[in-house]
Design a protein around this motif. Structure first.
Motif, PDB file in Angstrom:
ATOM      1  N   GLN A  42      30.730  68.110 -26.198  1.00 59.18           N
ATOM      2  CA  GLN A  42      30.793  68.209 -24.746  1.00 59.18           C
ATOM      3  C   GLN A  42      29.621  67.457 -24.136  1.00 59.18           C
ATOM      4  O   GLN A  42      28.474  67.831 -24.308  1.00 59.18           O
ATOM      5  CB  GLN A  42      30.771  69.664 -24.300  1.00 59.18           C
ATOM      6  N   LYS A  78      38.666  64.103 -22.831  1.00 56.54           N
ATOM      7  CA  LYS A  78      39.155  64.501 -21.514  1.00 56.54           C
ATOM      8  C   LYS A  78      37.987  64.718 -20.570  1.00 56.54           C
ATOM      9  O   LYS A  78      36.989  65.334 -20.937  1.00 56.54           O
ATOM     10  CB  LYS A  78      39.946  65.801 -21.616  1.00 56.54           C
ATOM     11  N   LEU A  80      36.789  66.787 -17.682  1.00 51.60           N
ATOM     12  CA  LEU A  80      37.065  68.053 -17.015  1.00 51.60           C
ATOM     13  C   LEU A  80      35.873  68.409 -16.144  1.00 51.60           C
ATOM     14  O   LEU A  80      34.822  68.793 -16.646  1.00 51.60           O
ATOM     15  CB  LEU A  80      37.309  69.169 -18.037  1.00 51.60           C
TER      16      LEU A  80
END
Length: 102
Positions: A42, A78, A80
């Motif tokens: 992340q 992705k 987000l």
């Protein structure tokens, strides 16, 4: 209750990660996948870093390429909110090759 080994290892970092910190994160990720545990990468953006998503995507793709010897991405990275997330699954034990040594 979920056993500790089945929970994915989560590695959080920011856009301006140093080379040494990058190497440490990659060794931790490689070690986890070597043991058969999924890894969740992340990348978190802070204030003025938000307009630079392409730099963040390049960093995530670089990490994916560096860890390709021990794992494969489940999906494309992705975006987000204020972070980019990538989940990596370990390869079968006979196909794993280490790049970062401990």
């Amino acid at each position: 209750m979920i056993p500790a080994e089945s929970k994915p290892t989560e590695l959080n970092f920011h856009l301006n990660i140093s080379d040494h910190d990058y190497g440490v994160k990659m060794r931790h990720a490689e070690e986890s996948m070597w043991k058969g545990v999924k890894v969740r990468l992340q990348l978190k953006f802070r204030g003025s870093e938000m307009p630079h998503h392409e730099i963040g995507m390049n960093l995530i793709h670089r990490m994916n390429a560096d860890l390709s010897g021990v794992g494969a991405a489940e999906t494309e990275p992705k975006l987000l909110g204020k972070s980019i997330i990538l989940m990596l699954t370990p390869l079968p034990p006979t196909q794993r090759v280490r790049k970062f040594s401990l």
